[in-house]
Design a protein around this motif. Sequence first.
Motif, PDB file in Angstrom:
ATOM      1  N   TRP A 221       0.838  -1.203   0.000  1.00 43.27           N
ATOM      2  CA  TRP A 221       0.000   0.000   0.000  1.00 43.27           C
ATOM      3  C   TRP A 221       0.875   1.255   0.000  1.00 43.27           C
ATOM      4  CZ3 TRP A 221      -0.702   3.982   3.613  1.00 43.27           C
ATOM      5  CH2 TRP A 221      -1.800   4.808   3.372  1.00 43.27           C
ATOM      6  N   CYS A 222       1.921   1.249   0.849  1.00 41.47           N
ATOM      7  CA  CYS A 222       2.834   2.398   0.893  1.00 41.47           C
ATOM      8  C   CYS A 222       3.564   2.564  -0.438  1.00 41.47           C
ATOM      9  CB  CYS A 222       3.852   2.215   2.023  1.00 41.47           C
ATOM     10  SG  CYS A 222       3.140   2.295   3.672  1.00 41.47           S
ATOM     11  N   LYS A 223       3.983   1.438  -1.021  1.00 37.46           N
ATOM     12  CA  LYS A 223       4.684   1.484  -2.300  1.00 37.46           C
ATOM     13  C   LYS A 223       3.785   2.055  -3.388  1.00 37.46           C
ATOM     14  CE  LYS A 223       7.161  -1.459  -5.580  1.00 37.46           C
ATOM     15  NZ  LYS A 223       7.551  -2.844  -5.915  1.00 37.46           N
ATOM     16  N   THR A 224       2.506   1.633  -3.389  1.00 39.77           N
ATOM     17  CA  THR A 224       1.556   2.136  -4.380  1.00 39.77           C
ATOM     18  C   THR A 224       1.338   3.632  -4.221  1.00 39.77           C
ATOM     19  OG1 THR A 224       0.444  -0.009  -4.357  1.00 39.77           O
ATOM     20  CG2 THR A 224      -0.762   1.826  -5.329  1.00 39.77           C
ATOM     21  N   LYS A 225       1.279   4.105  -2.952  1.00 38.08           N
ATOM     22  CA  LYS A 225       1.072   5.525  -2.707  1.00 38.08           C
ATOM     23  C   LYS A 225       2.283   6.356  -3.128  1.00 38.08           C
ATOM     24  CE  LYS A 225      -3.057   5.532  -0.883  1.00 38.08           C
ATOM     25  NZ  LYS A 225      -4.177   6.251  -1.523  1.00 38.08           N
ATOM     26  N   ILE A 226       3.484   5.787  -2.924  1.00 41.56           N
ATOM     27  CA  ILE A 226       4.709   6.530  -3.245  1.00 41.56           C
ATOM     28  C   ILE A 226       4.992   6.490  -4.742  1.00 41.56           C
ATOM     29  CG2 ILE A 226       7.202   6.604  -2.898  1.00 41.56           C
ATOM     30  CD1 ILE A 226       6.668   5.484  -0.057  1.00 41.56           C
ATOM     31  N   VAL A 227       4.990   5.269  -5.302  1.00 41.76           N
ATOM     32  CA  VAL A 227       5.315   5.105  -6.717  1.00 41.76           C
ATOM     33  C   VAL A 227       4.175   5.572  -7.596  1.00 41.76           C
ATOM     34  CG1 VAL A 227       5.946   3.408  -8.499  1.00 41.76           C
ATOM     35  CG2 VAL A 227       6.887   3.209  -6.179  1.00 41.76           C
TER      36      VAL A 227
END
Length: 494
Positions: A221-227
């Motif tokens: 989820w964090c990766k999706t929000k950042i990337v």
Amino acid sequence: MSAPRAAERGRGLELEPGSCSTQTSHRLLAYSDALLSIIATVMILPVAHTKIHPDQKLGESVQQLLLAKIAVYLMTFLIVTVAWAAHVRLFQVIELIDDVLALLNLACMMIITFLPYTFSLMASFPEVPFGIFLFSVCAVVIGLIQAVIVAYGFYHPHLLNQQIQESENQNFYKRHILKIILRGPVLCFLAAIFSFFFIPLSYVLLGLVIIFPHLTRFIKWCKTKIVGQRDEEEEHHSLETFTFYLSEPLSKERVEAFSDGVYAIVATLLILDICEDNVPDPREVEEKFHGSLLEALSEYGPNYLAYFGSFVTIGLLWFVHHSLFLYVTKATRLMGLLNILSLAFIGGLPLAYQLTSEFAEKSHNEIEAIQVSCVITFFASIFQFAIWTTALLNERETLHPFARYGGKEHAFMFAKLALYPCVSLGTFFLTCLLSEFSTAIFHLMQIIIPFAFLALRIFVRISLTVVKTMMSLSRRKVVLLEEEACLSPTETLS
């Protein structure tokens, strides 16, 4: 799927060319769910049967004997639920079974039934590495057997879900289900190795088995929000899904079946303690009570009262759980996690019974025993309330219209779910303030709650009627004031 084949699947029996007869997995899943719920629940027995002498202070006993056992119980209970979730995912992929798969599943269940013994060793000897080593090895073997089931299923594609059979990316599904099944055993394998070098690290690794699925989802989820976007390959595969999504929450039906199993076994464990500890010795009845069985049984009166009170608590918590899931249309991942946490404390109710039955007579441990029971009941019920609160956050997908905001059952469900947390918390503080009457307060709470549930709907209806009446009166006043404001001064004088 062709019509004749679909009909055969519906009847539960199918014949493939050159293969043995295959059946649907419904009965195997029901058997496995029942067994897994039993194993998860009986983990509490080594904790509940911890012997605490009346002349020993319960506070010291909790610190020395119970706290470590309770922590290990919660961890192993949650690990068993992780194994159950992996089993559910496995049979979302494999739709049909044959004799080989049935026997492999039985081998898996045999190792699972051995887990309570390994937990007893861990709980009794927390600083000895063999207990945690044996538990970890069993978890590894369970994972390997489930991996063999996956390999066998994909080697015989007619056993797979029909949409996977038609997919061009069967290897993707195979890798995905193996990743779900084997991530726990890999951590358990590391825990088994480190158990001989540094036991605390082994417990940390076993704890990671529980939180790892949620941790990976949080990282994604964090990766999706950042990337901001996924890889093209991952996106391509995520688009090709089938009816039972491997990334979706567990089905409501399987959650209910597992939960019902836990409630049923916990209720059954209570009577086992009664049968074991509350049957007088015939020689003692003859010598001490002159052959009067009733007089001998009268000494066990507090134990019977504790049994019936504990059974009523379990039964009403199941009733609340049943009422809640009656209006749940879909269980999200967070709701499933909260349900498992609630079940973990439900599994602790035999400990509450054991404490209140042992210290029902006047002793300095009486207050502590009752307060431990109140804490267990509070957490078991507050997690149920948390399930309801979580469902309301996404009510269009998770709840029936009757249970949503403004629905005809919304207020009643709120009151029903809030009753046990409020009463158990109130009893806890009352026993702190009025310690001399702690037993009377506790038993009064157990007696009043069933009648409170019966009167709850009437009370809610009366309250809603009063609120609606007051709101309608206030609206009439507002309307009259608006009409007067709209009239001209001459019309008002006339």
